[in-house]
Design an enzyme around this catalytic site. Sequence first.
Site, PDB file in Angstrom:
ATOM      1  CB  CYS A   2      54.859  32.696  31.119  1.00  0.00           C
ATOM      2  SG  CYS A   2      55.473  32.001  32.652  1.00  0.00           S
ATOM      3  NE  ARG A  27      50.433  36.074  29.027  1.00  0.00           N
ATOM      4  CZ  ARG A  27      49.125  35.858  29.011  1.00  0.00           C
ATOM      5  NH1 ARG A  27      48.318  36.811  28.658  1.00  0.00           N
ATOM      6  NH2 ARG A  27      48.632  34.693  29.325  1.00  0.00           N
ATOM      7  CD1 TRP A  75      55.005  36.816  37.909  1.00  0.00           C
ATOM      8  CD2 TRP A  75      53.928  34.891  38.245  1.00  0.00           C
ATOM      9  NE1 TRP A  75      54.465  36.865  39.159  1.00  0.00           N
ATOM     10  CE2 TRP A  75      53.795  35.695  39.395  1.00  0.00           C
ATOM     11  CE3 TRP A  75      53.325  33.628  38.238  1.00  0.00           C
ATOM     12  CZ2 TRP A  75      53.085  35.293  40.525  1.00  0.00           C
ATOM     13  CZ3 TRP A  75      52.628  33.223  39.363  1.00  0.00           C
ATOM     14  CH2 TRP A  75      52.508  34.056  40.496  1.00  0.00           C
ATOM     15  CG  ASN A  99      50.738  31.322  29.690  1.00  0.00           C
ATOM     16  OD1 ASN A  99      49.717  31.644  29.104  1.00  0.00           O
ATOM     17  ND2 ASN A  99      50.891  31.540  30.965  1.00  0.00           N
ATOM     18  N   GLY A 100      51.542  28.766  31.841  1.00  0.00           N
ATOM     19  CA  GLY A 100      50.559  27.999  32.602  1.00  0.00           C
ATOM     20  C   GLY A 100      51.233  26.972  33.484  1.00  0.00           C
ATOM     21  CD  GLU A 481      42.576  49.663  43.307  1.00  0.00           C
ATOM     22  OE1 GLU A 481      42.545  48.492  43.701  1.00  0.00           O
ATOM     23  OE2 GLU A 481      43.253  50.027  42.318  1.00  0.00           O
ATOM     24  CE  LYS A 485      46.839  49.832  41.819  1.00  0.00           C
ATOM     25  NZ  LYS A 485      45.656  49.141  41.503  1.00  0.00           N
ATOM     26  CD  GLU A 488      48.786  46.202  42.713  1.00  0.00           C
ATOM     27  OE1 GLU A 488      48.520  45.272  41.959  1.00  0.00           O
ATOM     28  OE2 GLU A 488      48.300  47.338  42.569  1.00  0.00           O
ATOM     29  CG  HIS A 504      34.929  47.281  66.150  1.00  0.00           C
ATOM     30  ND1 HIS A 504      34.287  47.189  67.358  1.00  0.00           N
ATOM     31  CD2 HIS A 504      34.088  47.968  65.328  1.00  0.00           C
ATOM     32  CE1 HIS A 504      33.095  47.769  67.275  1.00  0.00           C
ATOM     33  NE2 HIS A 504      32.967  48.259  66.042  1.00  0.00           N
ATOM     34  CE  LYS A 604      47.493  45.666  33.248  1.00  0.00           C
ATOM     35  NZ  LYS A 604      47.150  46.132  34.600  1.00  0.00           N
TER      36      LYS A 604
HETATM   37  C1  G6P Z   1      46.656  40.801  39.006  1.00  0.00           C
HETATM   38  C2  G6P Z   1      46.976  42.245  38.699  1.00  0.00           C
HETATM   39  C3  G6P Z   1      45.902  43.149  39.296  1.00  0.00           C
HETATM   40  C4  G6P Z   1      44.530  42.736  38.797  1.00  0.00           C
HETATM   41  C5  G6P Z   1      44.248  41.260  39.076  1.00  0.00           C
HETATM   42  C6  G6P Z   1      42.998  40.785  38.357  1.00  0.00           C
HETATM   43  O1  G6P Z   1      46.817  40.559  40.351  1.00  0.00           O
HETATM   44  O2  G6P Z   1      48.240  42.601  39.208  1.00  0.00           O
HETATM   45  O3  G6P Z   1      46.144  44.492  38.914  1.00  0.00           O
HETATM   46  O4  G6P Z   1      43.565  43.520  39.428  1.00  0.00           O
HETATM   47  O5  G6P Z   1      45.325  40.457  38.604  1.00  0.00           O
HETATM   48  O6  G6P Z   1      43.231  40.843  36.971  1.00  0.00           O
HETATM   49  P1  G6P Z   1      42.119  40.950  35.881  1.00  0.00           P
HETATM   50  O7  G6P Z   1      42.839  40.936  34.574  1.00  0.00           O
HETATM   51  O8  G6P Z   1      41.215  39.759  36.054  1.00  0.00           O
HETATM   52  O9  G6P Z   1      41.382  42.232  36.117  1.00  0.00           O
END
Ligand code: G6P
Length: 609
Positions: A2, A27, A75, A99-100, A481, A485, A488, A504, A604
């Site tokens: 948030c 956030r 969030w 927030n939190g 990764e 991506k 996500e 395997h 994020k």
């Molecule tokens: C969230 C984001 C990711 C990011 C991860 C770690 O899950 O959606 O894109 O890699 O957090 O975030 P940070 O700010 O610690 O890199």
Amino acid sequence: MCGIVGILSSEPAAAQVIEALKRLEYRGYDSSGVASLGEGGQIERLRAEGKLKNLAAKLSGHPLFGHSAIGHTRWATHGKPTEDNAHPHATERVAVVHNGIIENFRELRNELIAEGVVFKSETDTEVALHLVDRALQRSGDPIKAVQESLPKLRGAFALAFLFSGHQDLLIGARQGAPLAVGYGENEMYLGSDALALAPFTDMVSYLEEGDWVVLHRKGGVFHDRTNAVVQRTVQKSGAGAYLIDKGNHRHFMAKEIAEQPEVVGRTLAHYLDLGAGKVHLPVALPFDWKSLQRITITACGTASYAGQIAKYWFEALARIPVEVDVASEFRYREAPLEKNGLAIFISQSGETADTLAGLRYAKSQGQHILSVVNVTTSSIARESDVVIPTLAGPEIGVASTKAFTCQLTALACLAIAAASARGTLKAGEEEALVNDLIATPGLMVEALKLESHIEHVAHDMAKATDVLYLGRGTSYPLALEGALKLKEISYIHAEAYAAGELKHGPIALIDETLPVIVIAPHDAIYEKTVSNMQEVAARGGRIVLISDHQGMQGAGLEPAAKIEMPDMNPRFAAIAYSVPIQLLAYHTAVALGKDVDQPRNLAKSVTVE
Ligand code: G6P
């Protein structure tokens, strides 16, 4: 998670709150809301489910004119993303944004219910509201009411309170979640980060753990957790230098992918002595690379894959054993760490709760703490012994792109620095490695030119329900990764495997409907990957090969699609190879009409466990 904001303005503040919240939507965007004080000092509130634009639309129908306001973008953790659960939460006397997580909220809620309080939401936040409201009813003093209530709250949170009848008062509190104070001309601000406040001011202070702050238009008084008045440095945030818009791009993610040659170049310039062909770290390190027995790398999500790639570089170049773990596991597994070891934390935001907790654990075990962060004013940066900034600039798209390649860039420089200090490089090797890095932004430019072809490949991939990614060496974490991506932002199920692991288990998945993305620069283990690719082809899998000219020639089969990258030394190829991986996910999601910048359920900056 948030985002929270508070403004004591000289004009109607709700519009300013919306402006600030736009920069905090990374956030969370499950709901949003604003509360301000009407002419008679009464609390007026508007809240809306879903994205901020819904709140903005409501506000244009029912403008709020108050000059003091708080706002929130959510969030969801406790309670569904409904309007009832949207912040600000308010009584007649007080409104709060949060927030939190307040961990002891059940216990507090039961106590408050027993005292006759009626709860209107399912959130943990509402306990903070009623604690302050009850105290306020007793004393009539808002400052005393917050001071009395804060010690009752356990967890990691940031709070901002607005009080009816008090046009010149905002109170903020921080315990485990970031909160910045902004200084304007006869205006004061609170925000989850400096970026949110950048439209109004770039002079900011940060609350330290346990701090709470009382704001009036003329300034703020900070208190620490013992309630002693303390001074917190006012600094220039630098956030105002960044224009937060999409430029000519359709999405922030597209802009951030396209910016990579520039920001990777900027990061390189920070860590390399370009003239001498050497790595030159602009900070003194409090440890000696030579005496390190091991490096422990901890991060979450995309940042953890950057760590996994860096492991290959530190081990091969500097001959240091490296252990990489996701922070949510590392923090609880009681890992034995040799005293004076090096623990590296990688984070774009610098606020990820699990990564921060991992850092604190490593610190308690006598580790040197080095963080690779994009936000240098963040909690992780502030609690580190050494900060290695990635100079990516603000990343707005939820799916990390440029922050990832800048993390890789900074880590590559660190690995070379470590190797050079440990004497594990051959004569001339450092210069050759540095030259490879210097070539990277140019190679990324070349990779970006493949976009229209990749878009074409993505249109086909958008029809799939599952996708498999394969790679060996650093291409393996890059495959992880790539799969992340795609999941996500397109919501297509994707998995990644080390190519050698295919036989395997995952080979059972292969049929003619399954796209298999093979990341295989022509390196020393290319032939091995080719064998795995043959195994896929023999079973009818639709191979998308990402390789270079030699790799395409040596594939010995005709893949369903080819993405031909420019030739490069494979050592640091993962940086430039990130570009096609990102573009593939991006265009698949766009083809499916998904919300690329704000994918469902994600945020994020993850400041909860
Ligand atoms: C969230 C984001 C990711 C990011 C991860 C770690 O899950 O959606 O894109 O890699 O957090 O975030 P940070 O700010 O610690 O890199």
